[in-house]
Design an enzyme around this catalytic site. Sequence first.
Site, PDB file in Angstrom:
ATOM      1  N   ASN A 141      42.625  33.320  47.544  1.00 20.46           N
ATOM      2  CA  ASN A 141      42.795  32.821  48.951  1.00 20.46           C
ATOM      3  C   ASN A 141      43.030  31.471  49.271  1.00 20.46           C
ATOM      4  OD1 ASN A 141      43.676  35.164  50.251  1.00 20.46           O
ATOM      5  ND2 ASN A 141      41.960  36.454  49.910  1.00 20.46           N
ATOM      6  N   CYS A 398      41.874  43.387  45.486  1.00 17.58           N
ATOM      7  CA  CYS A 398      43.234  42.542  45.243  1.00 17.58           C
ATOM      8  C   CYS A 398      42.812  40.786  44.854  1.00 17.58           C
ATOM      9  CB  CYS A 398      43.938  42.029  46.561  1.00 17.58           C
ATOM     10  SG  CYS A 398      45.214  43.344  46.768  1.00 17.58           S
ATOM     11  N   PHE A 399      41.354  41.312  44.615  1.00 19.95           N
ATOM     12  CA  PHE A 399      41.087  39.847  44.123  1.00 19.95           C
ATOM     13  C   PHE A 399      41.424  38.482  44.714  1.00 19.95           C
ATOM     14  CE2 PHE A 399      43.255  42.169  40.810  1.00 19.95           C
ATOM     15  CZ  PHE A 399      42.568  42.878  40.140  1.00 19.95           C
ATOM     16  N   CYS A 400      40.509  38.748  45.308  1.00 18.86           N
ATOM     17  CA  CYS A 400      41.397  37.446  46.188  1.00 18.86           C
ATOM     18  C   CYS A 400      42.592  36.475  46.521  1.00 18.86           C
ATOM     19  CB  CYS A 400      40.944  36.421  46.371  1.00 18.86           C
ATOM     20  SG  CYS A 400      38.678  36.348  46.464  1.00 18.86           S
ATOM     21  N   ASN A 401      43.177  37.800  46.172  1.00 20.03           N
ATOM     22  CA  ASN A 401      44.942  37.235  46.042  1.00 20.03           C
ATOM     23  C   ASN A 401      46.487  38.286  46.516  1.00 20.03           C
ATOM     24  OD1 ASN A 401      47.493  36.462  44.825  1.00 20.03           O
ATOM     25  ND2 ASN A 401      45.802  35.951  42.507  1.00 20.03           N
TER      26      ASN A 401
END
Length: 482
Positions: A141, A398-401
């Site tokens: 992100n 979502c692991f900042c993805n």
Amino acid sequence: MVNPPEADPEYAAFLKEYPSYAETAQLDKLRASEYARLDAAEHIYLDYTGGSLYAESQLRQHHELLRSHVFGNPHSSNPTSLDATRFVEGAREHVLRFFKADPAEYDVIFTQNASGALKLVGESYPFAQGSCYLLTFDNHNSVNGIREFAHARQAQVTYVPVVLPDMRVDEATLEDHLHRVDPSRPNLFAYPAQSNFSSVMHPLEWIQRAHALGWDVLLDAAAFAPTNELDLSQVSPDFVSLSFYKMFGYPTGIGALVARRAALAKLRRPWFAGGTITVASVQADRYYLADGHQAFEDGTVDYLNIPAVEIGLRHLESLGYPMIHERVKTLTGWLLKNLTGMRHASGVPLARVYGPLTTDKRGGAVAVNFIDRNGAAIDHRTIEAEAARSNISLRTGCFCNPGAGEIALGISRVELDVCFTQPGHESRLSLDDFRLCIDGKNSGAVRVSLGLASNFRDVQAFLHFARGMLNREFAANGASAF
Ligand SMILES: Cc1ncc(COP(=O)(O)O)c(C=O)c1O
């Protein structure tokens, strides 16, 4: 936990398949001496992409340095200030050496983290009407967020998709996008050297290709640098973002933007701050930015902790990337093979892995959803809670993805548009609202990631945990119905 005896059938089978693991035995000694706290507290640490772990000697060396020096604010020229400056500049030079970056070509800007490095580029890049910000779908992100600066300056923002099942980029599509711009405008191409979702390693050859077509290239190396050598004498991205705690665990709060001096000269800082100018005047309303990294380091740098970056770099150098890489690769191979081989009695596979299933051009993170015996995905929050009961630290969500997540989980543009335009969702949307909105679809995954202190026992413990999910059924709320 040390490695099991070689007679352990699982370990023996692993060693037979990956004999090179034995060549990384130095890391087992290190685990016992430097990372003993892991085993003392019986932790199974599987979130190295979230943050690596520090060796105890890093702390000792740093504390000894602080204990034996008097460091003053480096913005002066008194003796304690000069001493602090010496260590900060020493660390800066060491970062350049570590990445084999020619100091005539590259500069290092210390930031708070990789996100800080990315924001510096975003807010200062000369996006304009007619220019383009091109990025792959699987960015973190903090790389996605740069698009807001691009939008604000009327630049075009274009995403290149990653393609299931491996979640790599189709080269022809990328090539097409790289060609589709006006090369006389400032165009920026950003991608992760290693995705923090799928662990795909994208080709570093893209850098030269994009350069040849007039692009500036931002390489996000935050997930790559902990286990892979980045040699800036071989590839020359314009901007590289890093977080040091992801490489060697300590200190947190320091990252870097490693940037080509020529690329830095193109950036336009939106403001000035203490430390970034040569002269600023109140009455004349003028300021003159300093040169190079100084223009980008707002205020006082973290001069007590920056020397610990050099200590961390030395620690990695003492081990060498080949050994770290080999260990992570062999363990990842074993993890992937065994996880994907597990099946419920019903025949349903237990794991759906998002990303490459072999160790070829991929790193040591495995993103996965667990599937129950009836074929329904088990909520990642349930897995996290169950893992925590076994003292396993992994990452979920979502692991900042979000781009990689949307592709992996099959969440379509239409579904997203419907969700975001629903009444009440104009300016606020909680994660729970989002989950409801995408109609109960799984909104995240589980990520297991390995690093320099990982060993066979860690992977074995996780596989044991995964096996415990076999033939169980979970209620829609994630509670075990078994
Ligand atoms: C690929 C990638 N880029 C950028 C970041 C941002 O790092 P930080 O949170 O340290 O700023 C992360 C963090 O997980 C990452 O994995």
